[in-house]
Design a protein around this motif. Structure first.
Motif, PDB file in Angstrom:
ATOM      1  N   HIS A  33      92.043  79.313   7.056  1.00  0.00           N
ATOM      2  CA  HIS A  33      91.871  80.696   6.598  1.00  0.00           C
ATOM      3  C   HIS A  33      90.906  81.461   7.497  1.00  0.00           C
ATOM      4  O   HIS A  33      91.100  82.662   7.731  1.00  0.00           O
ATOM      5  CB  HIS A  33      91.429  80.747   5.140  1.00  0.00           C
ATOM      6  CG  HIS A  33      92.487  80.256   4.211  1.00  0.00           C
ATOM      7  ND1 HIS A  33      93.664  80.926   3.990  1.00  0.00           N
ATOM      8  CD2 HIS A  33      92.563  79.125   3.464  1.00  0.00           C
ATOM      9  CE1 HIS A  33      94.412  80.253   3.142  1.00  0.00           C
ATOM     10  NE2 HIS A  33      93.768  79.153   2.813  1.00  0.00           N
ATOM     11  N   LEU A  34      89.895  80.785   8.008  1.00  0.00           N
ATOM     12  CA  LEU A  34      88.973  81.417   8.956  1.00  0.00           C
ATOM     13  C   LEU A  34      89.744  81.896  10.185  1.00  0.00           C
ATOM     14  O   LEU A  34      89.575  83.036  10.638  1.00  0.00           O
ATOM     15  CB  LEU A  34      87.890  80.410   9.366  1.00  0.00           C
ATOM     16  CG  LEU A  34      86.984  80.805  10.528  1.00  0.00           C
ATOM     17  CD1 LEU A  34      86.198  82.066  10.211  1.00  0.00           C
ATOM     18  CD2 LEU A  34      86.056  79.642  10.865  1.00  0.00           C
ATOM     19  N   ASN A  35      90.589  81.046  10.720  1.00  0.00           N
ATOM     20  CA  ASN A  35      91.349  81.409  11.903  1.00  0.00           C
ATOM     21  C   ASN A  35      92.387  82.493  11.606  1.00  0.00           C
ATOM     22  O   ASN A  35      92.644  83.358  12.448  1.00  0.00           O
ATOM     23  CB  ASN A  35      91.980  80.166  12.524  1.00  0.00           C
ATOM     24  CG  ASN A  35      90.914  79.243  13.075  1.00  0.00           C
ATOM     25  OD1 ASN A  35      89.965  79.685  13.718  1.00  0.00           O
ATOM     26  ND2 ASN A  35      91.041  77.951  12.814  1.00  0.00           N
ATOM     27  N   GLN A  36      92.945  82.482  10.397  1.00  0.00           N
ATOM     28  CA  GLN A  36      93.877  83.543  10.010  1.00  0.00           C
ATOM     29  C   GLN A  36      93.143  84.885   9.906  1.00  0.00           C
ATOM     30  O   GLN A  36      93.675  85.926  10.312  1.00  0.00           O
ATOM     31  CB  GLN A  36      94.570  83.203   8.685  1.00  0.00           C
ATOM     32  CG  GLN A  36      95.532  82.045   8.796  1.00  0.00           C
ATOM     33  CD  GLN A  36      96.631  82.312   9.794  1.00  0.00           C
ATOM     34  OE1 GLN A  36      97.374  83.281   9.694  1.00  0.00           O
ATOM     35  NE2 GLN A  36      96.734  81.448  10.791  1.00  0.00           N
ATOM     36  N   PHE A  37      91.928  84.867   9.359  1.00  0.00           N
ATOM     37  CA  PHE A  37      91.108  86.086   9.332  1.00  0.00           C
ATOM     38  C   PHE A  37      90.924  86.609  10.757  1.00  0.00           C
ATOM     39  O   PHE A  37      91.124  87.793  11.027  1.00  0.00           O
ATOM     40  CB  PHE A  37      89.745  85.819   8.675  1.00  0.00           C
ATOM     41  CG  PHE A  37      88.651  86.664   9.247  1.00  0.00           C
ATOM     42  CD1 PHE A  37      88.569  88.020   8.963  1.00  0.00           C
ATOM     43  CD2 PHE A  37      87.726  86.112  10.127  1.00  0.00           C
ATOM     44  CE1 PHE A  37      87.583  88.814   9.542  1.00  0.00           C
ATOM     45  CE2 PHE A  37      86.743  86.895  10.708  1.00  0.00           C
ATOM     46  CZ  PHE A  37      86.666  88.249  10.409  1.00  0.00           C
ATOM     47  N   ARG A  49      89.118  98.477   9.393  1.00  0.00           N
ATOM     48  CA  ARG A  49      88.595  98.075   8.083  1.00  0.00           C
ATOM     49  C   ARG A  49      87.429  97.112   8.234  1.00  0.00           C
ATOM     50  O   ARG A  49      86.425  97.208   7.511  1.00  0.00           O
ATOM     51  CB  ARG A  49      89.711  97.444   7.246  1.00  0.00           C
ATOM     52  CG  ARG A  49      90.765  98.448   6.803  1.00  0.00           C
ATOM     53  CD  ARG A  49      91.895  97.830   6.004  1.00  0.00           C
ATOM     54  NE  ARG A  49      91.388  97.053   4.902  1.00  0.00           N
ATOM     55  CZ  ARG A  49      91.796  95.806   4.617  1.00  0.00           C
ATOM     56  NH1 ARG A  49      92.713  95.201   5.349  1.00  0.00           N
ATOM     57  NH2 ARG A  49      91.288  95.164   3.592  1.00  0.00           N
ATOM     58  N   TRP A  50      87.539  96.152   9.136  1.00  0.00           N
ATOM     59  CA  TRP A  50      86.490  95.163   9.387  1.00  0.00           C
ATOM     60  C   TRP A  50      85.203  95.847   9.835  1.00  0.00           C
ATOM     61  O   TRP A  50      84.129  95.573   9.302  1.00  0.00           O
ATOM     62  CB  TRP A  50      86.987  94.162  10.427  1.00  0.00           C
ATOM     63  CG  TRP A  50      85.938  93.342  11.105  1.00  0.00           C
ATOM     64  CD1 TRP A  50      85.539  93.448  12.406  1.00  0.00           C
ATOM     65  CD2 TRP A  50      85.145  92.280  10.552  1.00  0.00           C
ATOM     66  NE1 TRP A  50      84.565  92.518  12.684  1.00  0.00           N
ATOM     67  CE2 TRP A  50      84.310  91.789  11.560  1.00  0.00           C
ATOM     68  CE3 TRP A  50      85.072  91.707   9.288  1.00  0.00           C
ATOM     69  CZ2 TRP A  50      83.412  90.750  11.359  1.00  0.00           C
ATOM     70  CZ3 TRP A  50      84.180  90.674   9.083  1.00  0.00           C
ATOM     71  CH2 TRP A  50      83.366  90.208  10.102  1.00  0.00           C
ATOM     72  N   LEU A  51      85.318  96.736  10.789  1.00  0.00           N
ATOM     73  CA  LEU A  51      84.124  97.404  11.313  1.00  0.00           C
ATOM     74  C   LEU A  51      83.486  98.349  10.298  1.00  0.00           C
ATOM     75  O   LEU A  51      82.280  98.567  10.329  1.00  0.00           O
ATOM     76  CB  LEU A  51      84.468  98.158  12.604  1.00  0.00           C
ATOM     77  CG  LEU A  51      84.822  97.256  13.788  1.00  0.00           C
ATOM     78  CD1 LEU A  51      85.388  98.074  14.946  1.00  0.00           C
ATOM     79  CD2 LEU A  51      83.632  96.423  14.230  1.00  0.00           C
ATOM     80  N   ALA A  52      84.270  98.860   9.366  1.00  0.00           N
ATOM     81  CA  ALA A  52      83.743  99.764   8.336  1.00  0.00           C
ATOM     82  C   ALA A  52      82.917  99.012   7.298  1.00  0.00           C
ATOM     83  O   ALA A  52      81.909  99.523   6.800  1.00  0.00           O
ATOM     84  CB  ALA A  52      84.885 100.515   7.659  1.00  0.00           C
ATOM     85  N   LEU A  58      85.801  90.434   4.684  1.00  0.00           N
ATOM     86  CA  LEU A  58      85.734  88.968   4.592  1.00  0.00           C
ATOM     87  C   LEU A  58      86.036  88.485   3.178  1.00  0.00           C
ATOM     88  O   LEU A  58      86.655  87.432   3.004  1.00  0.00           O
ATOM     89  CB  LEU A  58      84.349  88.461   4.998  1.00  0.00           C
ATOM     90  CG  LEU A  58      84.069  88.284   6.476  1.00  0.00           C
ATOM     91  CD1 LEU A  58      82.646  87.784   6.671  1.00  0.00           C
ATOM     92  CD2 LEU A  58      85.059  87.342   7.134  1.00  0.00           C
ATOM     93  N   ASP A  59      85.576  89.232   2.189  1.00  0.00           N
ATOM     94  CA  ASP A  59      85.781  88.821   0.801  1.00  0.00           C
ATOM     95  C   ASP A  59      87.254  88.836   0.393  1.00  0.00           C
ATOM     96  O   ASP A  59      87.608  88.260  -0.636  1.00  0.00           O
ATOM     97  CB  ASP A  59      84.950  89.691  -0.149  1.00  0.00           C
ATOM     98  CG  ASP A  59      83.468  89.326  -0.113  1.00  0.00           C
ATOM     99  OD1 ASP A  59      83.131  88.210   0.341  1.00  0.00           O
ATOM    100  OD2 ASP A  59      82.651  90.164  -0.531  1.00  0.00           O
TER     101      ASP A  59
END
Length: 136
Positions: A33-37, A49-52, A58-59
């Motif tokens: 799942h970490l690698n899929q993220f 979205r990640w940078l915002a 992550l949640d």
């Protein structure tokens, strides 16, 4: 033909290599799942979205708290221990604007310039500690 005991003994030997994390099937399972993220960051809308709001993004992923904390801290060595694959983790440091050399250099404790010079010169010396257990 190897028995299951033999293969586990063989794979355990990889943990004796200092400063090296061999990407085994066990690590791949732990880091799925970490690698899929990480791979999700290939899409521009996900990077936005990640940078915002990194934590909120992550949640949305079924990562362990340790994995989330390591991502937020950009602790790439810890992420490797937790199943991250360096080629997938590259999506995180690329999103941060770091080159591969810059990011991997942080994992060695060396400056980017020193790390790059070492690699151009042929990499780390084969001399030194080759076994954690035997201290040789």
């Amino acid at each position: 033909m190897s028995t299951p005991t033999d293969i586990h003994r063989y794979l355990a030997e990889f943990d004796d290599i200092p400063g090296t994390r061999v990407y085994t099937a066990k690590r791949a399972r732990a880091g799925y799942h970490l690698n899929q993220f990480c791979m999700s960051l290939m899409k521009a809308e996900n990077r936005t979205r990640w940078l915002a709001d990194e934590r909120a993004y992550l949640d949305e992923w079924p990562l362990s708290d340790a994995q989330k904390d390591a991502v937020l801290a950009r602790d790439y060595n810890r992420l490797l221990d937790l199943g991250g694959n360096i080629y997938f983790l590259a999506k995180v440091f690329s999103t941060d604007g770091l080159s591969f050399v810059q990011a991997v250099g942080t994992m060695t404790g060396m400056s980017t310039e020193d790390y790059q010079a070492m690699m151009i010169a042929g990499g780390r010396s084969p001399e030194g500690v080759r076994s954690i257990r035997e201290k040789r």
